[in-house]
Design an enzyme around this catalytic site. Sequence first.
Site, short mmCIF file in Angstrom:
data_model
loop_
_atom_site.label_atom_id
_atom_site.label_comp_id
_atom_site.label_asym_id
_atom_site.label_seq_id
_atom_site.Cartn_x
_atom_site.Cartn_y
_atom_site.Cartn_z
N TYR A 4 -12.68 -6.54 2.74
CA TYR A 4 -11.63 -7.21 3.52
C TYR A 4 -10.32 -6.49 3.20
O TYR A 4 -9.30 -7.10 2.85
CB TYR A 4 -11.53 -8.70 3.17
CG TYR A 4 -12.85 -9.44 3.17
CD1 TYR A 4 -13.40 -9.95 4.34
CD2 TYR A 4 -13.55 -9.63 1.97
CE1 TYR A 4 -14.60 -10.64 4.32
CE2 TYR A 4 -14.76 -10.31 1.95
CZ TYR A 4 -15.28 -10.81 3.12
OH TYR A 4 -16.47 -11.49 3.10
N CYS A 38 -6.31 -17.01 -0.76
CA CYS A 38 -5.15 -17.77 -0.30
C CYS A 38 -5.49 -19.23 -0.07
O CYS A 38 -4.68 -19.99 0.48
CB CYS A 38 -4.57 -17.16 0.97
SG CYS A 38 -5.71 -17.17 2.37
N GLN A 60 0.65 -9.16 3.40
CA GLN A 60 1.09 -10.33 2.65
C GLN A 60 2.47 -10.76 3.12
O GLN A 60 3.37 -9.93 3.30
CB GLN A 60 1.10 -10.03 1.16
CG GLN A 60 -0.28 -9.85 0.56
CD GLN A 60 -1.07 -11.15 0.51
OE1 GLN A 60 -0.49 -12.24 0.53
NE2 GLN A 60 -2.39 -11.04 0.45
#
Length: 462
Positions: A324, A418, A291
């Site tokens: 993921y 996102c 991130q």
Amino acid sequence: MTHPSNTESSLPDSQASTELVVDVGPIAHGGHFVARHEGRVIFVRHAIPGEKVRIRLTDSGEASRFWRADVVEVLEASPDRTHHFWSLADSIAAWRKGGPPVGGAELGHVTLQRQRQLKSEVLAEQLKRLAGVELHVEVEAARGGDPVPDDGDRLGESGLGWRTRASFAVTPEGRLGMHAHRSDVLIPVHDMPLALPAINELRLWDVDLRGISRVEVAAPSNGSRPLILLAPEPGTDAKRLNWILAQLPHDSSVASFDPVRGEVLQLRGRTWVQESAAGHEYRVTGEGFWQIHKDAPEALVGAVTGFLHGGGYLGPGSTVADLYAGAGLFTAPLADAVGVTGSVLSVEGSPGTSRDARKNLHGEPHVEIVQGKVERVLRQRPRTFDSLVIDPPRAGAGKAVVSQLIDSGPRAIAYVSCDPASFARDLGYFRNGGWRLESLRAFDLYPHTHHLETVALLVPAA
């Protein structure tokens, strides 16, 4: 109503640079604002709803369904307009000097409070249009940001200095640069205000980078050693690489990388960085995903585990999967939550990042790390889970994977996204499969850009 400029009243042709005066409408997904000229939609960047502005068309044609444009002058300003913090990304200042602004800070002219309102509007529009869900969610401010005195923003923060990663191109003259939006135009840069001070302190813009096509920088927020990744151009020899290496700060790790093959070769120090989050240490190699915002890992882990714990979907003995999974940001706290009587399956498609996950979770015998595409792993290893965590790439999970997730029979899914468009599309697939949106939080983890992060709790409707 829109008006042609005083200098050019005809519609543009492929060779002319046309300016128009338009009234700015609502924000659209992607950081654009909607305006119209003689019935044609124009996606305008660097505007604010309600303004009257002069725009310069950057992408137009008679056959195009819509045009694109940048603001070059504000004729009637919104009260939410503020001084742009970065002149290179300021559309008005850039075009005054004769060229487009750099991309990546397209909302820098808007107060932070209004930015988050606009992002909430985009999320609500995508949910309604793509998922048939009418819901307004306030976008939560990131915790970071240096105070800015008397800036008129009630949140008292700058929204700067949060990026732990930065990506740059290199100009033909060997200087660090960034591209204009949707353009091959490359603009030299001499600072990156959105990045952590540790990235700016490397002063890579002072280095002659001829022979390099791209530069990636990772500077962990815990203050550990930064990593500079160099993508050499074909034909760049070891002598040139060593010369560049000698110009780079000696307290940084440096590696070369091949963006196509994903290969990372050590030049000095480590080929990875050490990140910290949620009480764990994480090794992240090369371009491995992490991130970007310095506060994002803690915020997202807190939201995910809060949803699952609060609903009784996660606890000692639970069987969960992290899909993921990257280097294991969520896997490690999930392993803590289920304990040795539970189990966690971690699935990641990237071989290098999956290897990082193995190293990061090597002391957790109840965690299984599998490298491969999520859809293939779910097909080859059918299992039943108490809950799932998914954090897919920007394109989302997709219809086929959503169907597989539903078939695995979990009691709940925490979906980290996102991109509001791909999330809303996937939410529509879940709803068609008999699931519903139980809770949703949105985070402003990309201040001064149009991006936002959401965490959703999905459960069977029955």
